[in-house]
Motif scaffolding. Sequence first.
Motif, mmCIF file in Angstrom:
data_model
loop_
_atom_site.group_PDB
_atom_site.id
_atom_site.type_symbol
_atom_site.label_atom_id
_atom_site.label_comp_id
_atom_site.label_asym_id
_atom_site.label_seq_id
_atom_site.Cartn_x
_atom_site.Cartn_y
_atom_site.Cartn_z
ATOM 1 N N LEU A 207 0.827 -1.216 0.000
ATOM 2 C CA LEU A 207 0.000 0.000 0.000
ATOM 3 C C LEU A 207 0.862 1.268 0.000
ATOM 4 O O LEU A 207 0.568 2.229 -0.724
ATOM 5 N N ALA A 208 1.935 1.258 0.782
ATOM 6 C CA ALA A 208 2.830 2.418 0.794
ATOM 7 C C ALA A 208 3.504 2.596 -0.568
ATOM 8 O O ALA A 208 3.646 3.724 -1.059
ATOM 9 N N GLY A 209 3.908 1.491 -1.173
ATOM 10 C CA GLY A 209 4.519 1.570 -2.501
ATOM 11 C C GLY A 209 3.549 2.083 -3.544
ATOM 12 O O GLY A 209 3.910 2.887 -4.408
ATOM 13 N N ALA A 210 2.297 1.618 -3.480
ATOM 14 C CA ALA A 210 1.280 2.096 -4.427
ATOM 15 C C ALA A 210 1.034 3.589 -4.238
ATOM 16 O O ALA A 210 0.920 4.333 -5.222
ATOM 17 N N LEU B 118 5.991 -0.002 -10.229
ATOM 18 C CA LEU B 118 7.320 0.067 -9.636
ATOM 19 C C LEU B 118 7.230 0.392 -8.151
ATOM 20 O O LEU B 118 7.964 -0.172 -7.338
ATOM 21 N N GLY B 119 6.323 1.289 -7.787
ATOM 22 C CA GLY B 119 6.133 1.621 -6.377
ATOM 23 C C GLY B 119 5.703 0.401 -5.574
ATOM 24 O O GLY B 119 6.203 0.158 -4.468
ATOM 25 N N ILE B 120 4.777 -0.374 -6.124
ATOM 26 C CA ILE B 120 4.334 -1.593 -5.445
ATOM 27 C C ILE B 120 5.492 -2.576 -5.297
ATOM 28 O O ILE B 120 5.699 -3.170 -4.229
ATOM 29 N N ALA B 121 6.275 -2.741 -6.357
ATOM 30 C CA ALA B 121 7.415 -3.661 -6.299
ATOM 31 C C ALA B 121 8.436 -3.212 -5.254
ATOM 32 O O ALA B 121 8.935 -4.026 -4.462
ATOM 33 N N MET B 122 8.743 -1.925 -5.213
ATOM 34 C CA MET B 122 9.703 -1.418 -4.232
ATOM 35 C C MET B 122 9.141 -1.541 -2.812
ATOM 36 O O MET B 122 9.872 -1.897 -1.879
ATOM 37 N N GLY B 123 7.856 -1.246 -2.641
ATOM 38 C CA GLY B 123 7.228 -1.405 -1.328
ATOM 39 C C GLY B 123 7.243 -2.851 -0.873
ATOM 40 O O GLY B 123 7.478 -3.154 0.301
ATOM 41 N N LEU B 124 7.021 -3.753 -1.811
ATOM 42 C CA LEU B 124 7.049 -5.180 -1.498
ATOM 43 C C LEU B 124 8.463 -5.627 -1.126
ATOM 44 O O LEU B 124 8.649 -6.362 -0.142
ATOM 45 N N LEU B 125 9.464 -5.188 -1.875
ATOM 46 C CA LEU B 125 10.854 -5.523 -1.533
ATOM 47 C C LEU B 125 11.225 -4.992 -0.151
ATOM 48 O O LEU B 125 11.849 -5.689 0.652
ATOM 49 N N PHE B 126 10.834 -3.758 0.134
ATOM 50 C CA PHE B 126 11.111 -3.180 1.445
ATOM 51 C C PHE B 126 10.434 -3.992 2.537
ATOM 52 O O PHE B 126 11.049 -4.319 3.559
ATOM 53 N N ALA B 127 9.162 -4.325 2.336
ATOM 54 C CA ALA B 127 8.408 -5.053 3.352
ATOM 55 C C ALA B 127 9.009 -6.428 3.611
ATOM 56 O O ALA B 127 9.096 -6.869 4.763
ATOM 57 N N VAL B 128 9.428 -7.111 2.567
ATOM 58 C CA VAL B 128 10.028 -8.437 2.742
ATOM 59 C C VAL B 128 11.351 -8.323 3.496
ATOM 60 O O VAL B 128 11.613 -9.087 4.436
ATOM 61 N N ALA B 129 12.198 -7.353 3.108
ATOM 62 C CA ALA B 129 13.478 -7.175 3.797
ATOM 63 C C ALA B 129 13.244 -6.810 5.262
ATOM 64 O O ALA B 129 13.903 -7.352 6.157
ATOM 65 N N TYR B 130 12.310 -5.922 5.516
ATOM 66 C CA TYR B 130 12.007 -5.513 6.892
ATOM 67 C C TYR B 130 11.478 -6.698 7.698
ATOM 68 O O TYR B 130 11.886 -6.923 8.830
#
Length: 173
Positions: A12-15, A83-95
Amino acid sequence: MEARSFVLRGVLAGAAGGLVAWLFALVFAEPQVEAAIAYEEGRGEAEEALAVAGGAVPAGGGEEIVSRGMQSTLGLGVGMVGLGIAMGLLFAVAYTLLHGRVALRPRVLALLVAGAGFLTVYATPFVKYPASPPAVGSDETIGDRTALYLVMVVGSLVFLAAAVAVARQLRAR
């Protein structure tokens, strides 16, 4: 907090970030792109007129696969939000992977994950090998230039993983 919640919040943050980036691009970047395209088209027409005046055969124009109108509106929006969703997803997984495994407060961990992501996915590859627009340089090399930039991004991620592994080994000592 459960992992699914972290991932959903990241998406949601990425979107939301992608939507803001799209609106920014529509207002500030697209007018500049349109001006650059108009300049390139005018320059191309002038060069072709000079070539024809010199006796050359006019070159045929390339077929447009996706219209510029589609690229500058819906295509840009879908790309930015995606791209925002993908980056938000990558961040969320790493976190999520690091949460509870490191002795840091959640806010500090979030800042470190975001900073590491910025440095590895964007800053390091850009500083070492700046991406050049398709119109800059030879048309024949665009595939090579794109591949080299992607190699820089992947290499940067590999070096981050190696740095984390070395840091864990050194900390164990």
